[in-house]
Design a protein around this motif. Structure first.
Motif, mmCIF file in Angstrom:
data_model
loop_
_atom_site.group_PDB
_atom_site.id
_atom_site.type_symbol
_atom_site.label_atom_id
_atom_site.label_comp_id
_atom_site.label_asym_id
_atom_site.label_seq_id
_atom_site.Cartn_x
_atom_site.Cartn_y
_atom_site.Cartn_z
ATOM 1 N N ARG A 1 0.822 -1.211 0.000
ATOM 2 C CA ARG A 1 0.000 0.000 0.000
ATOM 3 C C ARG A 1 0.861 1.269 0.000
ATOM 4 N N TYR A 2 1.954 1.248 0.746
ATOM 5 C CA TYR A 2 2.772 2.469 0.831
ATOM 6 C C TYR A 2 3.503 2.751 -0.480
ATOM 7 N N VAL A 3 3.807 1.678 -1.231
ATOM 8 C CA VAL A 3 4.444 1.883 -2.537
ATOM 9 C C VAL A 3 3.409 2.450 -3.509
ATOM 10 N N SER B 1 0.925 4.246 -2.673
ATOM 11 C CA SER B 1 0.743 5.633 -2.253
ATOM 12 C C SER B 1 1.842 6.519 -2.851
ATOM 13 N N ALA B 2 3.073 5.989 -2.916
ATOM 14 C CA ALA B 2 4.168 6.757 -3.517
ATOM 15 C C ALA B 2 3.951 6.927 -5.017
ATOM 16 N N GLY C 1 0.997 9.269 -5.415
ATOM 17 C CA GLY C 1 1.454 10.560 -4.915
ATOM 18 C C GLY C 1 2.482 11.189 -5.840
ATOM 19 N N ARG D 1 5.543 10.412 -6.420
ATOM 20 C CA ARG D 1 6.912 10.506 -5.900
ATOM 21 C C ARG D 1 7.776 9.387 -6.465
ATOM 22 N N LEU D 2 7.177 8.200 -6.616
ATOM 23 C CA LEU D 2 7.890 7.090 -7.250
ATOM 24 C C LEU D 2 7.473 7.095 -8.712
ATOM 25 N N THR D 3 8.430 7.358 -9.600
ATOM 26 C CA THR D 3 8.046 7.614 -10.992
ATOM 27 C C THR D 3 8.546 6.558 -11.976
ATOM 28 N N THR D 4 9.244 5.534 -11.478
ATOM 29 C CA THR D 4 9.710 4.477 -12.386
ATOM 30 C C THR D 4 9.365 3.095 -11.852
ATOM 31 N N LEU E 1 -5.953 3.524 -1.161
ATOM 32 C CA LEU E 1 -4.769 4.249 -0.685
ATOM 33 C C LEU E 1 -4.883 4.628 0.794
ATOM 34 N N ILE F 1 -6.099 7.470 1.808
ATOM 35 C CA ILE F 1 -5.709 8.892 1.829
ATOM 36 C C ILE F 1 -6.938 9.693 1.407
ATOM 37 N N ALA G 1 -0.693 17.205 -2.345
ATOM 38 C CA ALA G 1 0.625 16.645 -2.650
ATOM 39 C C ALA G 1 0.992 16.920 -4.107
#
Lengths: 159, 426
Positions: free
Chosen positions: A58-60, A62-63, A66, A68-71, A98, A100, A108
């Motif tokens: 779930r936290y990945v 969320s990234a 969000g 923040r994690l783009t690849t 999520l 959220i 964000a």
């Protein structure tokens, strides 16, 4: 005999204006209610054949949503597709998957977009559009209600 | 007791907040060219390219009417429309981990900012996702200063909690100095089930070629040049997994040197440093947002000689609550306080020394506001400020005597301000 001098305060009443206004407004709020969600399940959909995608935490996720994690793990770009902020499917996905609140996600994205530190996801207008875009875009990820799923996209399981 | 420079005699307030400078003039043609060239110059990759380019923007117009003191131009008992913010930005994801972005900003504030478009940020951002949990990156160019919770997007009304940000931490007078600077920023980010930890460290040169900033640091109209020496800003921030809790610790270390104008100047050459440490916290629920920030700062003038040299420690903080009581509606209340000299918080020593009124040595704001999002791209907001003290009156007014508060004799201790704003974004 004493002479009493009436002392007038030179200071105006200090905070009463703000307090009164706040009190009134807080009373009004009781008349309103807040955002609903769907009862239906919303799942994460990705393009078929996206490499190295194991069930995702779930936290990945969320990234990813969000921005923040783009690849993806192989270094290729992740392309995120969402529905508008006030869309019921979007709200349900944010809250149930999520965990959220939609306005938090919007904050964000705004922080990234207006500070030059990232991009916002692409907003589409319907689930049909989401499905078509995911099916045809390398690295795509989005969400769909179960009833709008078909074989053109793959489900990404969430741990 | 700290000795304040006598030059403050003419200036309402020793207010100095935060760090950075001016806006380098930038022609509108260059801006348009830059934006147009981004997609066009690479049109050989047509679809790919357009998928990786994003253009966003915002436009806000505010109206202020005040009692006692002017804000952003002549606002005493007079609706004042001199506060306008326009911005457009483009970003291009050239590679999955390489991004170029630029924002052009045009701003009117009733003083020295007269809508000339400037590069607000313009940077190259390269990052490596070590895996899904760890990320390292570098930004080069004109980058946002990692400072507090709101600095990253402080000109975008949609992202602010009120029409004006809490002035204690985000003072208008040093806006340009604080918002972005030229240099390098390295960052490291950890994403875990317990949340996100982000460390950003910036080194470079602050933007000091701006009248407001110069006035805020020198307390008078100056005719020489204020240059930034190497300066550093850093922020360690934490965000819980569901974004309900946000915490940040920011540190600012800036130094500047002032070179007097040899032919005409009352301000002697000297060195100035402004250092600050800022603690920030925010807690979000579905309907509520509670925010507070606290700053302790060190402000020093040296090598200018008596009576210009001084050393001050200042303190600022605010408490704020926002309540989304219905879809599209938000109600906000805040208490905001600033003391430029912690050794003289009531300003009595300042007044006794004959330098100016006690109330120029503090500012306490009670603010309440209402926001309505008509659509996701259009928002209106109204707010009321009740203020005790003038330490945070922006210098714009002092720099422009026709429209502002030219000196202490024209300021009052207790004043209030009503504001209205309409904002668009895309």
């Amino acid at each position: 005999m004493s002479v009493s001098i009436e002392q007038k305060s030179s200071k105006p009443p200090r905070y009463c204006n703000g307090r009164l206004m706040a009190a009134c407004c807080f009373c009004i709020v009781l008349l309103f209610s807040n955002t609903p969600t769907l009862a239906e399940e919303v799942v994460v959909a990705i393009k078929r054949g996206t490499p190295n995608t194991k069930p995702v935490s779930r936290y990945v996720l969320s990234a990813i949503f969000g921005m923040r994690l783009t690849t993806w793990p192989d270094g290729s770009a992740i392309r995120v597709f969402v529905l508008p902020d006030d869309n019921l499917v979007h709200a349900t996905f944010c809250k149930q998957v999520l965990q959220i609140f939609p306005h938090q996600l919007r904050n964000a994205w705004d922080r990234l977009v207006y500070s030059g530190t990232g991009q916002a996801p692409e907003v589409l207008s319907s689930e049909l559009e989401i499905r078509t875009h995911i099916a045809s875009t390398p690295g795509a990820i989005g969400y769909l209600t179960k009833e709008n799923l078909d074989d053109s996209v793959a489900i990404l399981p969430v741990e | 007791m700290t000795q304040l420079p006598s030059s403050q005699l003419n200036s309402p307030g020793t207010s100095l907040k935060c760090h950075t400078g001016t806006s380098r003039p930038f022609s509108i043609e260059t801006l348009l060219l830059a934006i147009l060239c981004l997609p066009i110059s690479l049109s050989c990759h047509a679809v790919e390219l357009f998928d990786t380019v994003q253009i966003h923007g915002f436009a806000s117009q505010s109206m202020f009417i005040s009692s006692g003191n002017n804000m952003f131009g002549p606002s005493i008992s007079n609706p004042n429309f001199d506060f306008t913010e326009l911005g457009i930005n483009g970003s291009w994801l050239a590679l999955p981990n390489l991004r170029l972005s630029m924002q052009i900003l045009s701003r009117r504030d009733g003083g020295t900012n007269n809508a000339t478009p400037v590069i607000d940020f313009g940077l190259l951002d390269y990052n490596i996702d070590l895996n899904s949990d760890y990320r390292l990156g570098i930004r080069a160019g004109r980058v946002r200063q990692p400072y507090g919770l709101y600095n990253d997007t402080r000109d975008v009304a949609f992202t602010r909690p009120s029409i004006l940000l809490p002035q204690s931490i985000y003072y208008e007078g040093t806006r340009d100095f604080t918002i972005s600077a030229d240099g390098l920023l390295v960052y490291a980010e950890i994403q875990k089930p317990w949340g996100n930890l982000n460390l950003e460290l910036f080194g470079g040169y602050a933007r000091t070629d701006n009248k407001d900033t110069q006035y805020s640091f020198l307390f008078q109209n100056s005719y020489g040049t204020l240059n930034s020496d190497p300066s550093f800003v850093g922020r360690l921030s934490y965000e819980s997994y569901n974004k309900s809790l946000r915490l940040a610790l920011s540190g600012v270390y800036t130094s500047m040197s002032y070179k007097k104008n040899p032919t005409y100047d009352t301000m002697p050459s000297g060195n100035i440093s402004y250092d600050a440490i800022v603690l920030s916290g925010q807690y979000n629920t579905e309907d509520w947002t509670f925010t507070s920030e606290y700053s302790y700062d060190f402000f020093t003038h040296s090598d200018s000689g008596y009576p210009y040299d001084f050393k001050l420690t200042g303190e600022s903080y605010y408490f704020q609550a926002a309540y989304r009581f219905a879809p599209k509606w938000e109600l906000m209340a805040r208490y905001d306080a600033y003391y430029p000299n912690t050794n003289d918080e009531n300003g009595l020593a300042f007044q006794a020394s004959g330098q100016g009124p006690a109330y120029s040595q503090f500012a306490k704001y009670w603010v309440t506001g209402l926001r309505y999002d008509i659509t996701p791209w259009m928002m209106v907001r109204a707010e009321y400020n009740y203020v005790n003290g003038t330490a945070l009156l922006p210098p714009q007014g002092f720099l422009n005597p026709q429209t502002g508060n030219p000196d202490y004799s024209s300021t009052v201790q207790y004043w209030s301000m009503f504001g209205f704003l309409v904002s668009f974004r895309f």
